[in-house]
Design a protein around this motif. Structure first.
Motif, PDB file in Angstrom:
ATOM      1  N   GLY A  90     -23.005  -4.410  83.286  1.00  0.00           N
ATOM      2  CA  GLY A  90     -22.031  -3.944  82.311  1.00  0.00           C
ATOM      3  C   GLY A  90     -22.000  -4.823  81.084  1.00  0.00           C
ATOM      4  N   SER A  91     -20.925  -4.707  80.330  1.00  0.00           N
ATOM      5  CA  SER A  91     -20.765  -5.484  79.107  1.00  0.00           C
ATOM      6  C   SER A  91     -19.308  -5.875  78.941  1.00  0.00           C
ATOM      7  N   LEU A  92     -19.078  -6.910  78.172  1.00  0.00           N
ATOM      8  CA  LEU A  92     -17.726  -7.356  77.834  1.00  0.00           C
ATOM      9  C   LEU A  92     -17.710  -7.687  76.356  1.00  0.00           C
ATOM     10  N   ALA A  93     -16.768  -7.115  75.632  1.00  0.00           N
ATOM     11  CA  ALA A  93     -16.636  -7.383  74.204  1.00  0.00           C
ATOM     12  C   ALA A  93     -15.158  -7.282  73.841  1.00  0.00           C
ATOM     13  N   TYR A  94     -14.847  -7.561  72.597  1.00  0.00           N
ATOM     14  CA  TYR A  94     -13.428  -7.569  72.218  1.00  0.00           C
ATOM     15  C   TYR A  94     -13.282  -7.240  70.739  1.00  0.00           C
ATOM     16  N   ARG A  95     -12.053  -6.864  70.380  1.00  0.00           N
ATOM     17  CA  ARG A  95     -11.620  -6.837  68.988  1.00  0.00           C
ATOM     18  C   ARG A  95     -10.226  -7.440  68.967  1.00  0.00           C
ATOM     19  N   SER A  96      -9.899  -8.133  67.896  1.00  0.00           N
ATOM     20  CA  SER A  96      -8.651  -8.900  67.922  1.00  0.00           C
ATOM     21  C   SER A  96      -8.087  -9.078  66.523  1.00  0.00           C
ATOM     22  N   ARG A  97      -6.784  -8.986  66.468  1.00  0.00           N
ATOM     23  CA  ARG A  97      -6.020  -9.423  65.316  1.00  0.00           C
ATOM     24  C   ARG A  97      -4.690  -9.941  65.861  1.00  0.00           C
ATOM     25  N   PRO A  98      -3.966 -10.776  65.117  1.00  0.00           N
ATOM     26  CA  PRO A  98      -2.688 -11.258  65.644  1.00  0.00           C
ATOM     27  C   PRO A  98      -1.778 -10.107  66.056  1.00  0.00           C
ATOM     28  N   GLY A  99      -1.325 -10.137  67.288  1.00  0.00           N
ATOM     29  CA  GLY A  99      -0.438  -9.097  67.796  1.00  0.00           C
ATOM     30  C   GLY A  99      -1.140  -7.951  68.495  1.00  0.00           C
TER      31      GLY A  99
END
Length: 347
Positions: A318-327
């Motif tokens: 599989g894969s693991l990734a992210y997107r992020s901003r405060p909150g």
């Protein structure tokens, strides 16, 4: 909805247009197909409502926004859809009022896997350093045990010696994890929701009432073939990171993903697991290195949690990734639901 001009319907690029009020007045066939709805359902929907999260559209189409805007990696979906699709978007003012929207679909998670960019020489050097540290740590442990006998009557000194021993033990465990990762076990059918329930029990005992934990499960998902203990550890690392980032709400969400490509391999069916939190987010200076070993966003962290979580995802193809901003931070794990012939290769 008016039909798209013939030239637009020949395009493979999704295109839509709005009237002066900001509501969709038309779309080409590629746009409706990409969003998974009919042209008729798109009619009258506010253009800004297509943005799955954020307010980039609303700001771009406001009265003082000028001639338009170019927005990168925008999450788009028909209102009410479970998950977005991503595109680089151009917004251009139409003669007589309204907007043209042109979407260029992109991958949800940009760029290469940071862990794949880690030079092999650096990885070898890291393991060599860990090996060299073993002997001095063993010496410190022995010296602390001898010193402990001499200060048995001094409570303050005994407490300090105990602190030295505990820190030596912690460093030794960290080195052991670097040098000897857990060996893989034969995979077996595993219920992902049973894994998540174990994680939630850990989170409840760790964070108590300080964090609101939300279950958002798709009960129709089949079992996956994997190592339930390793999956539990990986998801727990992600949830624990969210807690450490000051999250007040953490959601565990599962969905089926059809026709997905993980790396270079297409899969007919995959499990999409999202860990969503409202904490501080990933520090900008760590964004490119967050999955590398020994990189941590908080002082008490070992920097191995996310690296291990990504390794477990790879073990399961599989894969693991992210997107992020405060909150708003979302870590997304994709795990293929394998056919019987696939499981024989892994076993």
């Amino acid at each position: 909805m008016p039909d798209a001009p013939p030239d637009l319907d020949l395009l493979s690029t999704p295109v839509a247009w709005s009237d002066a009020t900001g509501r969709i007045a038309g779309a080409n066939a590629a746009c409706a197909r990409w969003l998974g709805v009919s042209k008729k359902r798109l009619a009258g929907v506010p253009l800004a409502a297509l943005e799955f999260e954020g307010d980039g559209f609303a700001r771009a189409v406001s009265a003082d926004a000028g001639e338009g805007a170019r927005l990168r990696r925008v999450p788009l979906a028909f209102p009410g859809a479970d998950a977005p699709r991503f595109a680089d978007v151009s917004l251009t003012a139409r003669d007589g009022g309204g907007w043209w929207l042109e979407a260029h679909p992109v991958e949800e998670f940009p760029g290469d896997d940071p862990a794949q960019l880690l030079p092999s020489a650096l990885s070898a050097a890291l393991k060599g350093l860990a090996h060299e540290l073993r002997n001095p740590l063993a010496g410190l442990k022995g010296a602390a045990q001898l010193l402990e006998r001499r200060v048995a009557d001094d409570a303050t000194a005994a407490e300090l010696v105990a602190l030295i021993e505990s820190e030596v033990d912690r460093l030794t465990q960290l080195i052991d994890r670097l040098l000897s990762p857990s060996p893989p076990r034969p995979f077996e059918p595993s219920n992902i929701h049973a894994v998540l329930e174990r994680v939630l029990r850990l989170a409840e005992s760790d964070a108590g009432w300080a964090v609101r934990l939300v279950r958002d499960y798709d009960p129709s998902l089949p079992d996956i073939h994997g190592d339930a203990d390793r999956l539990t550890q990986a998801v727990w690392n992600l949830v624990r990171n969210a807690i450490d980032a000051g999250a007040a709400n953490i959601s565990l969400r599962t969905r089926a993903e059809h026709g997905v490509r993980i790396g270079d391999t297409p899969h007919a069916l995959a499990l999409r697991l999202e860990i969503i939190d409202d904490g501080r987010g990933v520090p900008e200076e760590l964004a490119e290195r967050i999955f590398l070993p020994l990189v941590s966003g908080h002082a008490a962290g070992s920097g191995l949690g996310l690296a291990l979580a990504q390794q477990v995802a790879r073990e399961h193809r599989g894969s693991l990734a992210y997107r992020s901003r405060p909150g708003h931070t979302v870590f997304t794990q994709l795990l293929p639901v394998w056919m019987e012939e696939d499981t024989q290769d892994v076993a």
